[in-house]
Design an enzyme around this catalytic site. Structure first.
Site: not given
Ligand code: HEM
Ligand SMILES: *[C@@H]1O[C@H](CO)[C@@H](O)[C@H](O)[C@H]1NC(C)=O
Ligand SMILES: *[C@@H]1O[C@H](CO)[C@@H](O)[C@H](O)[C@H]1NC(C)=O
Length: 343
Positions: A79, A69-70, A167, A258, A75, A263, A197-198
Site C-alpha cells: 500500500s 512503513h509498508d 512511531p 560502519t 500490513g 552489523d 538503523h545500522t
Molecule cells: C523503532 C521505531 C522507529 C523509528 C522512530 C524510526 C524512525 C526513523 C527515522 C526518523 C529515520 C530517518 C528518516 C529520514 O530522515 O530520511 C529512519 C530511517 C531508517 N529506518 Fe527507521 N525507525 C524505526 C524503526 C525502524 C525499523 C523497524 C526499520 C526496519 C526494520 C527501520 C529502518 C530504517 C532504515 C533502514 C532507515 C534509513 C533509511 C535511509 O537511509 O533511506 N526503522 N527511521
C-alpha cells in the site's frame, strides 16, 4: 422449524468456511509459491536489486525502511508503493512518507518491470518488496532468512494511516513499546528491528532538537545538546547540520562507524552515546530495552538470529491472500485505477 434449522445449518457452514479461510491465510504463503508460475522470480529480483545496490549503495537502507512503513501500516501489502493521482491520495501523501527515498521505489519498480516481462501479472509487489529487502540485508552483510511468498497487493492506501501508526523519532520508549505491542511485537523484537538503523541516513530535522538546545552559560557560544549524547559526536552533528533549515536535504549516517554495513555496531554505538535519533539512544537508557542492547552489542550472532526472526514476523504482518487483494500490474497503481485524463 425445518426452514429455520436449514438456515441455521447454512450460516454455520458459512461461518466454518470463513474460520477455515482465516486460519489458512498464513498457511497460503509458501516458499515455493511461484515455482510453477514464475520459477525465476527470486533470481530476477536478486539480479535487478543487487545491480541497483552496486550503483546506488543507499538502496538497501531505503528498501528496508519502505518495508517497515509498508508492513507496519495496514500490513505487508504494498500500500506504501501506490502513488497519489488526480483522483485519490495515498500513503505517500503522509508526513511520515515524505523522506522515503526515491531509490527504494525505483529498485522495486525495476524488479517488477523485469518480472512483468518474464511472467506478467503473477508476482505481487508486496512479494517483490519482501524479496528485495532480503537480498539487500544479506548483501550488506546481514543474516539470510527464510521467506514465504504469496502476498497479495492492497486495494486501498490511506493518506492518514502512516502518521497514525508509525512511531516518530522523538517517541518515548514506553510509547515505542506500546506501538510495537499493539502489532504483536515484544520488547526484544522492538530492539532487534531497531537494529535496522545500522544502515542508512536520517535528516537533521529528525534529531535537531537533540543538538540545538540553549547556548551554554559562559560557554563561549557553545550550544547545549542532549546530555545522553557523546559530546564530540554532538559537536560533529552541530557542524554537519548547521545549515539544515536552509538546506533540508542534509542527512547524516544512522551508524557513523560502519554506515553501509549491516552489523551490530548500532548497538555498540548506543553504549557510547553515539545514537542518532532520540528513539535510538533511549533504548540504552530505558531499563527494559537496555539489557537487550547490551546483549546485541556483545554478540552479533544473537542480534542476527533475533533480527532474522523479527523481520520474518514483520514480513507477514496483516498479509492479504486470495480475494483480499490483487497482483498489481504496476506497483504504483491499483489495477482498477481509472485512466488519468491527459496523464
Ligand atoms: C523503532 C521505531 C522507529 C523509528 C522512530 C524510526 C524512525 C526513523 C527515522 C526518523 C529515520 C530517518 C528518516 C529520514 O530522515 O530520511 C529512519 C530511517 C531508517 N529506518 Fe527507521 N525507525 C524505526 C524503526 C525502524 C525499523 C523497524 C526499520 C526496519 C526494520 C527501520 C529502518 C530504517 C532504515 C533502514 C532507515 C534509513 C533509511 C535511509 O537511509 O533511506 N526503522 N527511521
Ligand atoms: C515530535 O516530532 C514531531 C514531528 O517531527 C513534532 O510535531 C512534535 O512536536 C514532537 N514532539 C515533541 C514532544 O517534541
Ligand atoms: C551469542 O548468541 C548465540 C545465539 O543466541 C549463542 O549461541 C552464543 O552462545 C552467544 N555467544 C556468547 C559468547 O555469549
Amino acid at each position: 422449524m425445518d426452514t429455520h434449522r436449514g438456515v441455521h445449518a447454512t450460516s454455520l457452514f458459512l461461518l466454518l468456511l470463513l474460520l477455515a479461510d482465516a486460519a489458512t491465510t498464513e498457511a497460503k504463503l509458501a516458499p515455493d509459491y511461484y515455482i510453477k508460475t514464475c520459477p525465476r522470480a527470486e533470481r530476477i529480483v536478486t539480479d535487478v536489486v543487487s545491480q541497483k545496490q552496486l550503483s546506488h549503495p543507499t538502496t538497501a537502507a531505503g528498501v528496508l525502511r519502505v518495508l517497515f512503513h509498508d508492513c507496519f501500516v495496514s500490513g505487508c501489502d504494498a500500500s506504501v508503493l501506490v502513488s497519489p493521482n488526480a483522483f485519490a491520495r495515498s500513503e505517500r501523501d503522509a508526513a511520515q512518507s515524505q523522506s522515503l527515498p526515491g531509490d527504494a521505489f525505483e529498485a522495486v519498480t525495476r524488479a517488477k518491470t523485469a518480472l512483468e516481462l518474464e511472467c506478467p501479472g503473477v508476482v505481487s509487489c508486496a512479494d517483490v518488496l519482501a524479496l528485495a529487502s532480503r537480498v539487500l540485508v544479506t548483501m550488506t552483510g546481514g543474516p539470510f532468512y527464510p521467506l514465504r511468498l504469496g502476498r497479495k497487493d492492497a486495494l486501498a492506501s490511506s493518506p492518514t494511516a502512516p502518521d497514525a501508526e508509525l512511531p516518530l523519532a522523538n517517541s518515548t520508549v514506553p510509547r515505542l513499546i506500546a506501538m510495537f505491542a499493539a502489532k504483536g511485537f515484544t520488547v526484544q523484537e522492538l530492539v532487534a528491528l531497531s537494529g535496522a538503523h545500522t544502515l542508512g541516513f536520517a535528516h537533521c530535522s529528525e534529531f535537531a532538537d537533540r543538538i540545538f538546545r540553549r547556548p551554554v552559560k559562559g560557554g563561549g557560544g557553545a550550544v547545549a545538546h542532549d546530555p545522553a549524547m557523546n559530546p564530540a559526536y554532538a559537536k560533529g552533528l552541530q557542524d554537519a547540520c548547521r545549515n539544515y533549515q536552509r538546506d533540508p536535504t542534509i542527512a547524516v549516517f544512522n551508524d557513523i562507524m560502519t554506515p553501509g554495513k549491516f552489523d551490530n555496531m548500532y548497538f555498540v554505538n548506543l553504549q557510547r552515546g553515539l545514537g542518532l535519533l532520540s528513539t535510538d539512544q533511549e533504548l540504552w537508557t530505558d531499563p527494559r530495552t537496555r539489557p537487550v542492547v547490551q546483549r546485541y552489542a556483545t554478540n552479533q550472532t544473537a542480534f542476527f538470529a533475533d533480527f532474522a526472526r523479527a523481520i520474518v514476523k514483520l514480513g507477514v504482518q496483516g498479509v492479504k491472500t486470495g480475494r483480499d487483494g490483487e497482483v498489481r500490474r504496476r506497483c504504483d497503481m491499483f489495477n482498477g485505477n481509472p485512466v488519468v485524463p491527459g496523464g
